[in-house]
Design a protein around this motif. Structure first.
Motif, mmCIF file in Angstrom:
data_model
loop_
_atom_site.group_PDB
_atom_site.id
_atom_site.type_symbol
_atom_site.label_atom_id
_atom_site.label_comp_id
_atom_site.label_asym_id
_atom_site.label_seq_id
_atom_site.Cartn_x
_atom_site.Cartn_y
_atom_site.Cartn_z
ATOM 1 N N GLY A 216 -9.993 -5.128 10.021
ATOM 2 C CA GLY A 216 -10.916 -5.505 9.064
ATOM 3 C C GLY A 216 -11.848 -4.653 8.554
ATOM 4 N N LEU A 217 -12.269 -3.752 9.288
ATOM 5 C CA LEU A 217 -13.454 -2.805 9.063
ATOM 6 C C LEU A 217 -13.164 -1.863 7.587
ATOM 7 C CD1 LEU A 217 -14.633 -1.609 12.303
ATOM 8 C CD2 LEU A 217 -15.695 -3.104 10.966
ATOM 9 N N PRO A 218 -11.814 -1.255 7.611
ATOM 10 C CA PRO A 218 -11.455 -0.450 6.420
ATOM 11 C C PRO A 218 -11.273 -1.276 5.336
ATOM 12 C CG PRO A 218 -9.896 0.413 8.196
ATOM 13 C CD PRO A 218 -10.872 -1.146 8.635
ATOM 14 N N PHE A 366 -8.326 -2.622 -2.433
ATOM 15 C CA PHE A 366 -7.452 -1.491 -2.606
ATOM 16 C C PHE A 366 -7.982 -0.322 -3.568
ATOM 17 C CE2 PHE A 366 -3.879 -0.025 -4.969
ATOM 18 C CZ PHE A 366 -2.827 0.423 -4.218
ATOM 19 N N VAL A 367 -8.683 -0.799 -4.487
ATOM 20 C CA VAL A 367 -9.043 0.120 -5.604
ATOM 21 C C VAL A 367 -10.189 1.084 -4.858
ATOM 22 C CG1 VAL A 367 -10.494 0.482 -7.725
ATOM 23 C CG2 VAL A 367 -8.435 -1.384 -7.423
ATOM 24 N N GLY A 368 -10.874 0.353 -4.006
ATOM 25 C CA GLY A 368 -12.191 1.074 -3.525
ATOM 26 C C GLY A 368 -11.515 2.046 -2.462
ATOM 27 N N SER A 369 -10.290 1.449 -1.829
ATOM 28 C CA SER A 369 -9.994 2.595 -0.426
ATOM 29 C C SER A 369 -9.001 3.797 -1.140
ATOM 30 C CB SER A 369 -9.037 1.498 0.232
ATOM 31 O OG SER A 369 -9.736 0.657 0.795
ATOM 32 N N THR A 370 -8.637 3.363 -2.196
ATOM 33 C CA THR A 370 -7.644 4.679 -2.845
ATOM 34 C C THR A 370 -8.507 5.419 -3.783
ATOM 35 O OG1 THR A 370 -6.891 3.023 -4.460
ATOM 36 C CG2 THR A 370 -5.540 3.522 -2.521
ATOM 37 N N GLY A 414 -7.530 3.041 4.781
ATOM 38 C CA GLY A 414 -7.792 1.729 3.968
ATOM 39 C C GLY A 414 -6.688 1.096 3.129
ATOM 40 N N THR A 415 -6.022 2.102 2.647
ATOM 41 C CA THR A 415 -4.799 1.704 1.557
ATOM 42 C C THR A 415 -3.724 0.869 2.563
ATOM 43 O OG1 THR A 415 -5.256 3.472 0.131
ATOM 44 C CG2 THR A 415 -3.085 2.350 0.167
ATOM 45 N N TYR A 416 -3.502 1.483 3.714
ATOM 46 C CA TYR A 416 -2.642 0.998 4.625
ATOM 47 C C TYR A 416 -2.857 -0.724 5.061
ATOM 48 C CZ TYR A 416 -0.172 -0.333 8.879
ATOM 49 O OH TYR A 416 0.652 -0.804 9.851
ATOM 50 N N ASN A 417 -4.036 -0.657 5.476
ATOM 51 C CA ASN A 417 -4.620 -1.887 5.978
ATOM 52 C C ASN A 417 -4.730 -3.066 4.539
ATOM 53 O OD1 ASN A 417 -6.018 -2.212 8.854
ATOM 54 N ND2 ASN A 417 -6.112 -0.066 8.391
ATOM 55 N N THR A 418 -5.184 -2.236 3.655
ATOM 56 C CA THR A 418 -5.134 -3.395 2.397
ATOM 57 C C THR A 418 -3.582 -3.940 2.150
ATOM 58 O OG1 THR A 418 -6.931 -2.121 1.451
ATOM 59 C CG2 THR A 418 -5.893 -3.796 0.109
ATOM 60 N N ILE A 419 -2.821 -3.191 2.244
ATOM 61 C CA ILE A 419 -1.425 -3.563 1.768
ATOM 62 C C ILE A 419 -0.765 -4.481 2.754
ATOM 63 C CG2 ILE A 419 1.043 -2.591 1.615
ATOM 64 C CD1 ILE A 419 -0.328 -0.029 0.260
ATOM 65 N N VAL A 420 -1.013 -4.008 4.109
ATOM 66 C CA VAL A 420 -0.498 -4.995 5.052
ATOM 67 C C VAL A 420 -1.155 -6.275 5.567
ATOM 68 C CG1 VAL A 420 0.661 -2.898 6.359
ATOM 69 C CG2 VAL A 420 -1.533 -3.831 7.127
ATOM 70 N N GLY A 421 -2.453 -6.293 4.963
ATOM 71 C CA GLY A 421 -3.129 -7.438 5.293
ATOM 72 C C GLY A 421 -3.915 -7.345 6.469
ATOM 73 N N VAL A 422 -5.285 -7.800 6.329
ATOM 74 C CA VAL A 422 -6.203 -7.879 7.286
ATOM 75 C C VAL A 422 -5.824 -8.845 8.476
ATOM 76 C CG1 VAL A 422 -8.433 -8.306 8.000
ATOM 77 C CG2 VAL A 422 -8.080 -7.327 5.641
#
Length: 422
Positions: A216-218, A366-370, A414-422
């Protein structure tokens, strides 16, 4: 071919905004620049901060926002230093855009890559504005039989008109008005949060300090990075100021205040609603007149902020159009017509994209992470290392390398965690 290249460089090296006259009286004052910095940096992301604090915990969330704020300010200074170095090497001092830095660092591919990232990042941020406004207006006017997309498209004519304004100094009154709307609305939200939190007699033990879910942190960090949006406007803001030597100090003061407000806002929102905190905190507010006024006020403020987000997009597109038209010996009148048409097309296209976004929180992270991580951290550190090279002290090389590698890691993870879900 040589003449075409010269024309391209002359156009591409123009400022992000319409060039301002040489007279300082035509440039933005300190107060105007302050208003433009605030309205550029503070946007829709701040209303997702309580949700980010819910995901990360209030201690981790506070530290994360502080680190992101300091890092963003440092990278903005890197951009200004790079621009000053290139401007001093140019006969006319015309290195004013992010694309110029990319070109001088890595040639034509660097320019194109930089401009693509800026366009996509600014488009993504602008889409978030449309989504936020549409979602809040839909919440305010429930039962009217209109979809969220309908409210988004109602905004299009207003934004087209505002996008035709040519400079930051001309937009300054709208920026200050937007700042007032945002500050008043956020103040009311904080008041509601405090009343709710202390009215229920909560304890800090009922709120998570640091999440046990590391994934959840990323996600929360992506939300925090998205809050410091408008990075692509750094050089335009600095270039528009009357006394550009004072820009770093003004930027530091402004960022310090914004970061403290962000921490307070995220903390109060999470304390008030706990695990019920939604991805846009205004949707947690009760349906009374003050809460509805807050939502409408924020929508109005962000509607006047959106034109500033669109400026880098328009400048890049118009630079390409000018190259085509001038190569065909077309008149300046046709250039102006094409400018108005292109800006209208940009607004309509972004509104269409916004109508397909399903959830604000996941989208913002997602936008922030990428895109925001690449634009705000990776690229400035890369430019600084490339342009200054061996002249940098070891400590600054190490710091730039840490920022660069951390930005890359954060972007991918961060992108990976956003896509797979927290």
């Amino acid at each position: 071919m040589g003449q075409d290249t010269k024309n391209y460089n002359n156009i591409a090296s123009s400022p992000l905004l319409e060039p301002l006259p040489s007279s300082n009286s035509k440039r933005a004052s300190k107060l105007q620049t302050l208003g433009n910095i605030i309205v550029t940096v503070v946007g829709t992301g701040v209303l997702g901060l309580p949700f980010a604090f819910r995901i990360a915990g209030w201690v981790a969330g506070s530290l994360g926002v502080a680190i992101v704020g300091i890092s963003t300010y440092y990278c903005m200074l890197l951009l200004v230093m790079c621009r000053e170095k290139l401007a001093s090497e140019e006969p006319l001092g015309e290195s004013n855009t992010y694309g110029d830095l990319g070109y001088r660092s890595f040639g034509t591919p660097g320019r194109y890559l930089t401009e693509v990232i800026i366009v996509v990042a600014q488009c993504a941020g602008s889409v978030a504005y449309f989504v936020f406004i549409g979602q809040n207006l839909y919440s305010v006017f429930q039962g009217q039989g209109l979809s969220m997309a309908s409210y988004i498209f109602m905004l299009v004519p207003v934004e087209i008109g505002l996008s035709w304004i040519g400079s930051l100094s001309a937009l300054a009154p709208f920026s200050i008005f937007a700042d007032v709307c945002n500050v008043v609305a956020m103040g009311i939200v904080v008041k509601e949060d405090i009343q709710r939190a202390f009215g229920k007699g909560f304890s800090f033990g009922q709120r998570t300090m640091i999440t046990s879910n590391i994934g959840g942190l990323p996600f929360a960090a992506g939300m925090a990075v998205f809050c410091f949006e408008g990075f692509g406007m750094t050089l335009a803001l600095e270039n528009s100021m009357q006394d550009r030597r004072k820009f770093p100090i003004l930027l530091a003061q402004t960022f310090g205040g914004i970061t403290l407000v962000y921490i307070l806002f995220g903390f109060c929102g999470y304390m008030a609603f706990g695990e019920e905190t939604r991805d846009i905190v205004t949707l947690n507010l009760p349906r009374n007149w003050s809460s509805l006024a807050v939502q409408v006020g924020l929508c109005v403020g962000l509607a006047f902020t959106l034109p500033i987000m669109l400026h880098p997009i328009n400048e890049i597109f118009e630079g390409k159009l000018k190259i085509i038209l001038r190569n065909n010996n077309d008149s300046t009148g046709l250039e102006n017509i094409c400018m108005y048409i292109s800006r209208a097309i940009v607004v309509v296209g972004l509104a269409v994209l916004a109508s397909f976004v399903p959830e604000f929180g996941v989208y913002a992270s997602f936008v922030g992470s990428t895109l925001c991580a690449m634009l705000s951290f990776v690229m400035p550190a890369t430019f600084h290392l490339k342009l200054f090279g061996s002249s940098l002290p070891i400590w600054q090389k190490a710091l730039d390398s840490i920022v660069l590698l951390s930005g890359l890691f954060f972007a991918f993870y961060g992108t990976y965690n956003t896509i797979v879900g927290v």
